[in-house]
Motif scaffolding. Sequence first.
Motif, PDB file in Angstrom:
ATOM      1  N   GLU A  34       2.811  28.750 -13.333  1.00  0.00           N
ATOM      2  CA  GLU A  34       3.463  29.602 -12.339  1.00  0.00           C
ATOM      3  C   GLU A  34       3.803  28.783 -11.074  1.00  0.00           C
ATOM      4  O   GLU A  34       4.884  28.940 -10.504  1.00  0.00           O
ATOM      5  CB  GLU A  34       2.549  30.787 -12.006  1.00  0.00           C
ATOM      6  N   ARG A  84       6.724  26.717 -11.858  1.00  0.00           N
ATOM      7  CA  ARG A  84       7.940  27.523 -11.905  1.00  0.00           C
ATOM      8  C   ARG A  84       8.454  27.841 -10.503  1.00  0.00           C
ATOM      9  O   ARG A  84       9.663  27.828 -10.257  1.00  0.00           O
ATOM     10  CB  ARG A  84       7.658  28.831 -12.660  1.00  0.00           C
ATOM     11  N   THR A  85       7.543  28.139  -9.604  1.00  0.00           N
ATOM     12  CA  THR A  85       7.956  28.560  -8.259  1.00  0.00           C
ATOM     13  C   THR A  85       8.082  27.393  -7.283  1.00  0.00           C
ATOM     14  O   THR A  85       8.485  27.596  -6.144  1.00  0.00           O
ATOM     15  CB  THR A  85       6.948  29.574  -7.686  1.00  0.00           C
ATOM     16  N   GLN A 124       3.982  39.683 -10.230  1.00  0.00           N
ATOM     17  CA  GLN A 124       4.409  38.303 -10.394  1.00  0.00           C
ATOM     18  C   GLN A 124       4.527  37.609  -9.050  1.00  0.00           C
ATOM     19  O   GLN A 124       4.148  36.473  -8.908  1.00  0.00           O
ATOM     20  CB  GLN A 124       5.741  38.280 -11.121  1.00  0.00           C
ATOM     21  N   PHE A 158      -2.227  29.612 -13.605  1.00  0.00           N
ATOM     22  CA  PHE A 158      -1.507  29.468 -12.340  1.00  0.00           C
ATOM     23  C   PHE A 158      -0.705  28.178 -12.216  1.00  0.00           C
ATOM     24  O   PHE A 158       0.273  28.138 -11.472  1.00  0.00           O
ATOM     25  CB  PHE A 158      -2.443  29.671 -11.139  1.00  0.00           C
ATOM     26  N   GLN A 189       2.112  34.260  -6.670  1.00  0.00           N
ATOM     27  CA  GLN A 189       2.625  33.243  -5.751  1.00  0.00           C
ATOM     28  C   GLN A 189       2.004  33.407  -4.351  1.00  0.00           C
ATOM     29  O   GLN A 189       1.550  32.426  -3.754  1.00  0.00           O
ATOM     30  CB  GLN A 189       4.147  33.368  -5.681  1.00  0.00           C
TER      31      GLN A 189
END
Length: 529
Positions: free
Chosen positions: A324, A327-328, A268, A321, A272
């Motif tokens: 993701e 989210r990050t 995970q 992606f 990133q």
Amino acid sequence: MHKRLAIGLIALIAIAAIIGPIFAALSLARTRGLQDQRNEALRLATTVLARADGVAQEFFSAHDQLMRAGASNPCSEENMVLMRRLAFSSSHLRAIAYIANNRLVCSSIGPHADGVYIGLPDIVTPRGVAIRKSVKLPFAADYDVRISSMDGYAAIMAQDAALDIDTHVKGMLLSVFYTGFDLPIASNGSVNPAWLAQLKSGDSVSFLEGNYVVALHRSARYNLVGVAAVPVVYLTQNVRKLALFMVPLGAATAILLIAVLVYIARHQTTLQTMMRTALKRQEFSLVYQPVIDLHTGRWVAAEALIRWRRLNGEVIPPDVFIPEAERTGMITQITERVLSLVAHDISHHFKAFPDFAIGVNLSAADLENERTLSLLYRVIKVTGMAPHNLVVEATERGFINAEEARQMINDIRTLGIRVAIDDFGTGYSSLSYLTSMALDHLKIDKSFIDTIGKDAVASHVPGHIIAMARSLNLTVIAEGVETAEQADYLRERGVQFAQGWLFSRAVPAAELAQKLKSMASVIRKMDTL
Ligand code: C2E
Ligand code: CA
Ligand code: CA
């Protein structure tokens, strides 16, 4: 960070879930082992007692027969024959003898001249049985014997007559007590007389005492108690054997599970880090999907869609992606890259097509980021495009922080950039912000276009959305149009713009440029005619 915590927690729970049952199993094994050993100790105590009962029974039986014979001279030849016969027919008694004044006068072995002194008895029971636990006889010098006597008649037996039993248990203690006396009448070790108190008024009892599992059994016929004590080492050995097998197995499973979790966690975080590297290595590019005029078929705009091809050729789709990145928080960096790619790709298109527009997708974080406005402004500056040549697409999810988003939308529109609401109808609270926010376009989500021509109740929804958009003065753009039937339906309801594979997939920048160039030359030709 939250994810790490969660994974740590899951790992802990997993370990507990594995180790827990192991300890439960071990504890169960211990309990069962203890029960087994209690049963074993009880069995031994009962066996010892049965032997002791047997010895006692043979003694009393011999005594009774000799008394019944009533010889006036106990050491007469005739009485000694009887003694010999009784000794011979018994299984536990070595010899039968006659005792007077603590001297063995005669026995089944023969007369003993002046008599053999055998010492005072250790115990005399209320019934009158004198017990000498350990006597050395000159004619049996190798071992001590036990002598029980009553009315002068005595039984000579081996000291361990009752204790000689077959068992695989090592280091056990066996003993026979005469109730009421603290001294064991037979014992193969030092048995604690205090254990007898545990029997109370019951017939048998077993308990854990120090390093022993102790069992006591009371005779139903004589005042005797059989005692067996089995060392606990025997028990722990069994549990240890089980633990030796179970604990490594559990530990291995736990380690495997943790490894899987760590792998997942690594994997995970790598997405990133992979995105970070992708930004450095310029792995992102854009493709452009045209928006067409449903009446003329002309390309009037194009939506920039991000593509990620890694150096090794692997393609990671935006559906994987982008969430993701959102989210990050990396999405803002990605948006910045998209805007600079747009500026690079399409700077020269707008001279020939002053109304052509480029759409860019913005995420929730972009709408809350002050920098977004200056980045958009820079695209306009660098390319020399007019503000209305740029359209930003924001989804309903982008309006989670409604107040900040509203301010940002207002600022963007103040610059002259148009704003489209993307994926319309897939979020929630659609109407409340639609009516309260100034917007330009509404993109009907593909999922509604998909219902067109189908019998589903949902097939009415596109019609309602179109009507609502019109009443709010929003231009409708239909997304994901794949069939001519869908295009017809939209055209019939006055929808002017559409996007979808029916018209074109997303194309690379060079192809978009080529298409626009040929369109321009056709138009020029028409103008000169
Ligand atoms: P979206 O903004 O709704 O983009 C439209 C998606 O639908 C695109 O998928 C496009 O290729 C696809 N599509 C267009 N016409 C048709 C059709 O007729 N049939 C079908 N089955 N699909 C069609 P794509 O490029 O994979 O993008 C997926 C999503 O990823 C986008 O949905 C958008 O939410 C996000 N995304 C893509 N590029 C960017 C970007 O530069 N920035 C941000 N923030 N998000 C992006
Ligand atoms: Ca979009
Ligand atoms: Ca969309």
